[in-house]
Design an enzyme around this catalytic site. Structure first.
Site, PDB file in Angstrom:
ATOM      1  CG  PHE A 181      -1.865  -1.171   1.266  1.00  9.50           C
ATOM      2  CD1 PHE A 181      -3.005  -1.186   0.470  1.00  9.50           C
ATOM      3  CD2 PHE A 181      -1.597  -2.276   2.062  1.00  9.50           C
ATOM      4  CE1 PHE A 181      -3.872  -2.277   0.486  1.00  9.50           C
ATOM      5  CE2 PHE A 181      -2.444  -3.374   2.081  1.00  9.50           C
ATOM      6  CZ  PHE A 181      -3.589  -3.376   1.287  1.00  9.50           C
ATOM      7  CG  LEU A 182       5.088   1.063  -1.195  1.00  4.78           C
ATOM      8  CD1 LEU A 182       5.401   1.869  -2.434  1.00  4.78           C
ATOM      9  CD2 LEU A 182       6.351   0.417  -0.637  1.00  4.78           C
ATOM     10  CD  GLU A 184       5.082   6.341  -7.868  1.00  5.16           C
ATOM     11  OE1 GLU A 184       5.400   7.437  -8.357  1.00  5.16           O
ATOM     12  OE2 GLU A 184       4.667   5.400  -8.546  1.00  5.16           O
ATOM     13  CG  PHE A 281      -6.919  10.354  -0.836  1.00  6.13           C
ATOM     14  CD1 PHE A 281      -5.875  10.187   0.055  1.00  6.13           C
ATOM     15  CD2 PHE A 281      -6.727   9.981  -2.159  1.00  6.13           C
ATOM     16  CE1 PHE A 281      -4.664   9.646  -0.345  1.00  6.13           C
ATOM     17  CE2 PHE A 281      -5.516   9.441  -2.573  1.00  6.13           C
ATOM     18  CZ  PHE A 281      -4.482   9.279  -1.654  1.00  6.13           C
ATOM     19  CG  LEU A 282     -12.168  14.765   1.629  1.00  9.30           C
ATOM     20  CD1 LEU A 282     -12.940  15.313   2.807  1.00  9.30           C
ATOM     21  CD2 LEU A 282     -13.138  14.385   0.508  1.00  9.30           C
ATOM     22  N   GLY A 289      -3.716  10.612 -10.890  1.00 10.60           N
ATOM     23  CA  GLY A 289      -2.836   9.965 -11.864  1.00 10.60           C
ATOM     24  C   GLY A 289      -1.934   8.991 -11.136  1.00 10.60           C
ATOM     25  CB  CYS A 292      -1.259   2.556  -7.998  1.00 11.77           C
ATOM     26  SG  CYS A 292       0.340   1.787  -7.761  1.00 11.77           S
TER      27      CYS A 292
END
Ligand code: UDX
Length: 457
Positions: A181-182, A184, A281-282, A289, A292
């Site tokens: 789940f790492l 970048e 994530f809001l 992009g 993954c």
């Protein structure tokens, strides 16, 4: 009723645990001999991380030039902290690089961390995974575990189990799904501080071996979820698609905010204060992009279709993501009076997000391609992603600084949320009597501060 009973049984089968028990490798010390096939982001961080945990690791890749680079301590991509980790463990002789598969024969564990790119229909190309499996099956001499790190379609690990059975190697080889789940840009940090460790296996012994491998994490109370192979594979896809849906949702809320004169930053913050939603994530932006989220979301949609599940929500997340890029393009055109011919657009940011030089599926690629088609002149700047972008767009101008990319621009387009893009000196903004328009797709600029400065200069 039958369904209810099955559900209850299934619930008890998937238990959360924080203790390590018996394992295939229990007669040995806690230092495992490991081969990792594939030295991309996942394989390299995993190999270096496992070496740092005290295991003996050999990283294998078919790309000779990459292995030669790694042997000299050069990392083929930008990832904070990775170079130091690799160099340290190579010098301590706990980490080795090779193009040969010999180490597999004597390894306790073989991780497969090869790429699983998208096919043109959105499905996942698992050919590299199966080729690695075939190699392991042809070499395998001692009892070992094949651990799948690559993101693979649900059911792949069971297919690998079947191959093992067909070759009558099922007494020696076990399959485990241990999704990664790492992220970048923070991959090393994520490796040592995972939110959870997911272990999919059909044998408790195999699962226990992986727990032993990560025992130092487990002793830090990092949750471990032991489950079956298909569930572990699904957790990976379901997590990434959920993140994609969250981003597309906030991007649509941002459009709504614009239409009704609401402040999207306040709206997102207000939503995130609800602990069930959270702040992460809001952030609206030019669309998700990377290597993954887009690929895995497409693959999940494809897999769901194959088994007759109509996954409207995932489909909508992908459509919204494409629409987001088109909307940005339309806005740029609108800001330049729908005539881009000969207009200069300064672009700040090419990477798909800050903290990486990766441009795979970066929204910047689609936007630049379309702007060029419409006759715009592009002056781009990114602190580390320009070399990668040059391979795709050699024709655009690459600048040495954000100020250079801004000079003489009719419009400044901010696409990546690098810290250095959060400020603009008003003195750099004015070119003669001209003021460029600014389109900040990441909402990172302090507009009020900038307006004040411009008024007072
Ligand atoms: C992702 C998953 O987060 C990770 O768990 C998985 O192992 C690999 O895929 P990564 O590709 O590194 O990691 O990128 P991530 O940080 O998730 O960002 C993905 C995209 O979403 C980026 O383009 C980013 O800019 C965008 N994003 C993210 C937003 O637009 N808004 C946000 O609020 C968060």
């Amino acid at each position: 009723m039958k369904q209810a009973i099955i559900n209850i049984v299934a619930f008890f089968l998937c238990c959360l645990t924080t203790t390590a028990n018996q394992s295939i490798l229990s007669e040995k010390t806690d230092r495992f001999t490991i081969s990792v096939i594939g030295t991309g982001y996942v394989g390299l961080v995993l190999g270096a991380g496992l070496a740092e945990l005290g295991h003996q690791v050999t990283c294998i890749d078919i790309d000779e030039s990459k292995i030669a680079q790694l042997e000299e301590g050069n990392i083929p991509f930008f990832e904070p902290g990775l170079s130091q980790l690799v160099t340290k463990n190579v010098s301590e002789r706990t980490l080795f690089f090779t193009t040969k598969y010999d180490s597999i024969a004597t390894s306790d564990l073989v991780f497969i961390a090869v790429g699983t790119p998208s096919n043109s229909d959105g499905s996942c190309d698992t050919s590299a995974v199966f080729s690695a499996v075939e190699t392991i099956l042809s070499i395998s001499q001692t009892t070992k575990i094949i651990c799948i790190k690559s993101t693979v379609p649900i059911g792949t690990c069971c297919k690998i189990e079947q191959l093992i059975k067909e070759k009558q190697l099922n007494n020696a080889l076990e399959v485990v799904s241990n999704p990664e789940f790492l992220r970048e840009g923070s991959a090393v940090q994520d490796f040592f501080n995972p939110d959870r460790i997911v272990i999919g296996a059909h044998s408790q012994k195999a699962s226990d071996s992986i727990k032993k491998l990560f025992s130092s994490f487990i002793s830090k109370n990092i949750p471990v979820l032991e489950t079956d192979l298909a569930s572990a594979e699904t957790i990976k896809y379901a997590s990434n698609a959920f993140l994609a849906i969250k981003i597309s949702y906030i991007n649509e809320i941002a459009h709504l905010c614009e239409k009704v004169n609401a402040n999207c930053a306040d709206v997102a913050f207000g939503m995130g204060l609800d602990k069930r939603i959270g702040h992460k994530f809001l952030k609206p932006g030019p669309g998700f992009g990377g290597s993954c989220l887009p690929k895995d979301t497409r693959a999940l949609l494809h897999s769901a279709r194959e088994v007759g599940v109509n996954f409207n929500l995932v489909k909508a997340a992908l459509e919204t993501n494409q629409h987001q890029k088109e909307l940005i393009l339309a806005k740029v055109c609108g800001l330049l009076d729908d005539d881009l011919g000969g207009k200069t657009i300064g672009i700040w940011g090419l990477a798909f997000k800050a903290g990486t030089d990766d441009i795979r599926e970066s929204s910047a690629l689609y936007i630049i391609e379309q702007l060029l088609k419409k006759g715009a002149l592009i002056k781009a700047y990114d602190p580390i992603a320009m070399n990668n972008c040059k391979k795709i767009f050699p024709e655009i101008e690459y600048c040495n600084s954000k100020e250079d990319a801004l000079a003489d621009a009719d419009l400044l387009l901010i696409l990546t949320e690098w810290d250095e893009f959060k400020t603009i000196e008003s003195s750099n903004l004015r070119s003669g009597s001209r003021l460029p328009k600014i389109f900040d797709t990441r909402n990172i600029l302090s507009i009020v501060k900038l307006e004040n400065e411009l008024i007072h200069h």
